[in-house]
Design a protein around this motif. Structure first.
Motif, PDB file in Angstrom:
ATOM      1  N   TYR A 150       0.829  -1.199   0.000  1.00 39.64           N
ATOM      2  CA  TYR A 150       0.000   0.000   0.000  1.00 39.64           C
ATOM      3  C   TYR A 150       0.872   1.260   0.000  1.00 39.64           C
ATOM      4  O   TYR A 150       0.629   2.189  -0.766  1.00 39.64           O
ATOM      5  CB  TYR A 150      -0.930  -0.023   1.216  1.00 39.64           C
ATOM      6  N   PRO A 192      -3.903  10.327  -0.102  1.00 32.72           N
ATOM      7  CA  PRO A 192      -4.880  10.423   0.982  1.00 32.72           C
ATOM      8  C   PRO A 192      -4.249  10.963   2.270  1.00 32.72           C
ATOM      9  O   PRO A 192      -3.031  10.878   2.460  1.00 32.72           O
ATOM     10  CB  PRO A 192      -5.359   8.983   1.180  1.00 32.72           C
ATOM     11  N   SER A 193      -5.089  11.496   3.136  1.00 31.70           N
ATOM     12  CA  SER A 193      -4.627  12.004   4.425  1.00 31.70           C
ATOM     13  C   SER A 193      -4.190  10.821   5.299  1.00 31.70           C
ATOM     14  O   SER A 193      -4.536   9.673   5.013  1.00 31.70           O
ATOM     15  CB  SER A 193      -5.751  12.769   5.115  1.00 31.70           C
ATOM     16  N   GLU A 240      -5.386   9.920   8.097  1.00 23.75           N
ATOM     17  CA  GLU A 240      -6.587   9.240   8.583  1.00 23.75           C
ATOM     18  C   GLU A 240      -7.169   8.329   7.509  1.00 23.75           C
ATOM     19  O   GLU A 240      -7.577   7.202   7.797  1.00 23.75           O
ATOM     20  CB  GLU A 240      -7.653  10.263   9.018  1.00 23.75           C
ATOM     21  N   GLN A 241      -7.190   8.803   6.267  1.00 21.77           N
ATOM     22  CA  GLN A 241      -7.687   7.985   5.160  1.00 21.77           C
ATOM     23  C   GLN A 241      -6.770   6.782   4.927  1.00 21.77           C
ATOM     24  O   GLN A 241      -7.253   5.686   4.646  1.00 21.77           O
ATOM     25  CB  GLN A 241      -7.797   8.818   3.885  1.00 21.77           C
ATOM     26  N   ARG A 242      -5.474   6.996   5.045  1.00 22.33           N
ATOM     27  CA  ARG A 242      -4.527   5.891   4.893  1.00 22.33           C
ATOM     28  C   ARG A 242      -4.803   4.808   5.921  1.00 22.33           C
ATOM     29  O   ARG A 242      -4.835   3.622   5.610  1.00 22.33           O
ATOM     30  CB  ARG A 242      -3.082   6.375   5.056  1.00 22.33           C
ATOM     31  N   TRP A 243      -4.976   5.236   7.176  1.00 19.52           N
ATOM     32  CA  TRP A 243      -5.231   4.276   8.246  1.00 19.52           C
ATOM     33  C   TRP A 243      -6.515   3.503   7.972  1.00 19.52           C
ATOM     34  O   TRP A 243      -6.549   2.281   8.113  1.00 19.52           O
ATOM     35  CB  TRP A 243      -5.303   5.003   9.593  1.00 19.52           C
ATOM     36  N   LEU A 244      -7.579   4.201   7.583  1.00 21.74           N
ATOM     37  CA  LEU A 244      -8.849   3.527   7.286  1.00 21.74           C
ATOM     38  C   LEU A 244      -8.711   2.554   6.119  1.00 21.74           C
ATOM     39  O   LEU A 244      -9.255   1.447   6.159  1.00 21.74           O
ATOM     40  CB  LEU A 244      -9.937   4.559   6.978  1.00 21.74           C
ATOM     41  N   LEU A 245      -7.967   2.950   5.096  1.00 22.20           N
ATOM     42  CA  LEU A 245      -7.756   2.057   3.963  1.00 22.20           C
ATOM     43  C   LEU A 245      -6.962   0.814   4.366  1.00 22.20           C
ATOM     44  O   LEU A 245      -7.293  -0.300   3.963  1.00 22.20           O
ATOM     45  CB  LEU A 245      -7.040   2.801   2.823  1.00 22.20           C
ATOM     46  N   THR A 271      -9.210  -1.460   6.293  1.00 27.48           N
ATOM     47  CA  THR A 271     -10.158  -2.109   5.389  1.00 27.48           C
ATOM     48  C   THR A 271      -9.481  -3.223   4.602  1.00 27.48           C
ATOM     49  O   THR A 271     -10.031  -4.325   4.454  1.00 27.48           O
ATOM     50  CB  THR A 271     -10.781  -1.070   4.425  1.00 27.48           C
TER      51      THR A 271
END
Length: 171
Positions: free
Chosen positions: A88, A101-102, A104-109, A112
């Motif tokens: 990733y 991505p930010s 926070e978005q990286r962590w969520l991705l 997931t």
């Protein structure tokens, strides 16, 4: 007066006391990282405590073999997660900065992706591939069949197996 049901069984405490440092040393030798080894050791004993097997701790003939099995599985999961995270991060490195991505978005991705990987764990690689191509790339069964060099009917069986696995998995 304390509630005896709230405290772990003494046999689990004995298992932990007698084998924690051995397991942590084994993991440390494999990982070369004392902190991660300590985390995985902790996770191993949490799994044992949370499992139905915790009640059978006194009857374990080979407690180290049992702990080693649980620890190895966690070690494999650790390496899979690290590999997934690296793939990733490599993909992110190729993105223009404006599209990145930010945090926070990286962590969520990443979370997931890990959940998806855990969900599909146990499926044969060809079934996983067919399912991911269908769900993530939107390929139809004919296109998947062409990529895998199998019949559409086989792809339908693969998809049915993947859907059944997703419905029955206990996460």
């Amino acid at each position: 007066m304390s509630d005896p049901a709230a405290a772990p069984e003494p046999s689990f405490n004995t298992l932990y006391r007698d084998h924690r440092s051995w397991l942590q040393g084994w993991l440390h030798r494999r990982l070369g990282d004392a902190w991660t080894a300590a985390d995985l050791t902790h996770d191993t004993f949490l799994r044992v405590l949370a499992s139905q097997q915790a009640k059978a701790v006194p009857s374990l003939r080979e407690p180290r073999a049992y702990l080693l099995t649980v620890g190895r599985r966690l070690l494999v999961n650790h390496y899979k997660r690290r590999s997934l995270e690296q793939a990733y991060l490599d993909a992110l490195a190729n993105l223009p900065e404006a599209l990145a991505p930010s945090p926070e978005q990286r962590w969520l991705l990443l979370e997931t992706l890990q959940a998806l990987d855990d969900l599909l764990d146990g499926l044969p690689a060809v079934v996983r591939r067919a399912f991911l191509w269908s769900q993530l790339e939107g390929l139809d069964y004919a296109s998947i069949a062409g990529r895998l060099e199998v019949s559409e009917r086989t792809v339908k069986r693969y998809m049915a197996k993947a859907y059944e696995h997703c419905l029955l998995v206990d996460l």
